[in-house]
Enzyme design. Sequence first.
Site, PDB file in Angstrom:
ATOM      1  N   CYS A   1     -18.708  15.118 -37.384  1.00  0.00           N
ATOM      2  CA  CYS A   1     -18.756  16.257 -36.464  1.00  0.00           C
ATOM      3  C   CYS A   1     -18.470  15.979 -34.984  1.00  0.00           C
ATOM      4  CB  CYS A   1     -20.132  16.919 -36.540  1.00  0.00           C
ATOM      5  SG  CYS A   1     -20.574  17.562 -38.156  1.00  0.00           S
TER       6      CYS A   1
ATOM      7  N   HIS B   1     -22.873  20.328 -29.896  1.00  0.00           N
ATOM      8  CA  HIS B   1     -22.944  18.970 -30.461  1.00  0.00           C
ATOM      9  C   HIS B   1     -22.251  17.919 -29.593  1.00  0.00           C
ATOM     10  CE1 HIS B   1     -23.150  16.497 -34.455  1.00  0.00           C
ATOM     11  NE2 HIS B   1     -24.215  16.345 -33.692  1.00  0.00           N
TER      12      HIS B   1
HETATM   13 CA    CA Z   1     -18.659  18.570 -39.491  1.00  0.00          CA
END
Ligand code: CA
Length: 449
Positions: free
Chosen positions: A70, A128
């Site tokens: 990610c 994130h």
């Molecule tokens: Ca991901």
Amino acid sequence: MQRRQFLAATAAFPVTAQDRRPNVIVILADDMGYNDVGFQGAKDIPTPHLDSIAKTGVRFTNGYVSHPFCSPTRAGLLTGRYQQRFGHENNPRYDPADAVSGLPLDQVTLPQVLQSAGYKTGIAGKWHLGATPAHHPLRRGFDEHFGFIGGGHDYFQANGPEEKREYFIPIERDGKPAPAGDYLTDAFSREACAFIRRHREHPFFLYVAYNTPHTPLQPADKYLARAGHIKDELRRKYAAMVMALDDGVGKILATLRETNLDSGTIIFFMSDNGGPVGINGSDNSPLRNSKGTVYEGGIRVPFAVRWPGRIMPAVYHHPVISLDVFPTAAALAGAKLPKNLQIDGVDLLPHLTGAKQEAPHKYLHWRWGGGPSWAIRDGRYKLVKPPVNSGKTDLELFDLTNDIGETKDISDSHPKIVSELRQVHENWNRELIPPRFESPQPAAKKKKA
Ligand code: CA
């Protein structure tokens, strides 16, 4: 008037019918598998709206992201640079006091560049890229923010057990806690559409970073009801979450039509990494392995771009990578990049219009965890240093033109190619720095919910 002069002076393309630079929308799926959307061949998950992006635009058959999981992928996407150049090779822990775990603040982001070119910039979804106030989207180039700061989130609620704090932090609107007001995926779609309507008179950049179909597998009932034809429970829930994303994309496309922005908007769609097969119900076939590895199943993703009237519908086979979004968007905006900014991505537009016939990239690179596993591909071959937990240590060579599944290691019969690609990798590797932060320890295995 000033804008018009700016355009005339800097734009490398004729102005659009609306006499304005195109809006840029990036739609990101999270942990979607290679074979999980209709335009990639999925038969069990209807995705008419995503399919329409690929059908009326360009579908990339060799579309990659710069990392198999990610946060590093997002760091590469928003900087146009291999994220290992600045040590962003792991997931940041969710800790509002941790100033190191996140996208380094000296890195220039795509929204910053577009903001300085006069674009309105907005994000709906997952961040994130660091949890301190300095890492916040509003401080990293976005005018507007709706979403959550961590790496994942519960789809129904924003408070829960302290040990799972990251997934239950408040949803935020422009720096303040705000109720999602809906099933989280639908809330992100709603906000994306509202952003488009709000800024219809102005060039904008919109980053729709859905966290679906990342775990927890929590489809809303209305989507689950449409997935009843799928027997396997994991796959059924997963499919329902992909349908929620696809419905959202449909709403975004409808909003562009309503606002007459359809032909004035370029849309990129991709998944941030391959599917974590066995965990969320995803399917990467025919690719090998899954999220977290440098095999194709970790890094080759559903990837399409659409700009009606400007990019003719096509299937594009040369390898492209998520890093290409930055320079493509910056060029379309006529944005001025900081001097000495080293961008690894390539402006794809001339390649997509046919002005350039050659491949955008001679090589693509991946490195995992500071170096123990890596991969490099040229147009045809891919050299792989296998994942650390694979038990294999020897380099593997695959001919991707006739072995997309990386089933046959041909390194023994092609020593020259192995040695050449290894050298190119080592040269690239020397330009990188060690990871600046480590991924948080995996939480105790969540039960498959
Ligand atoms: Ca991901």
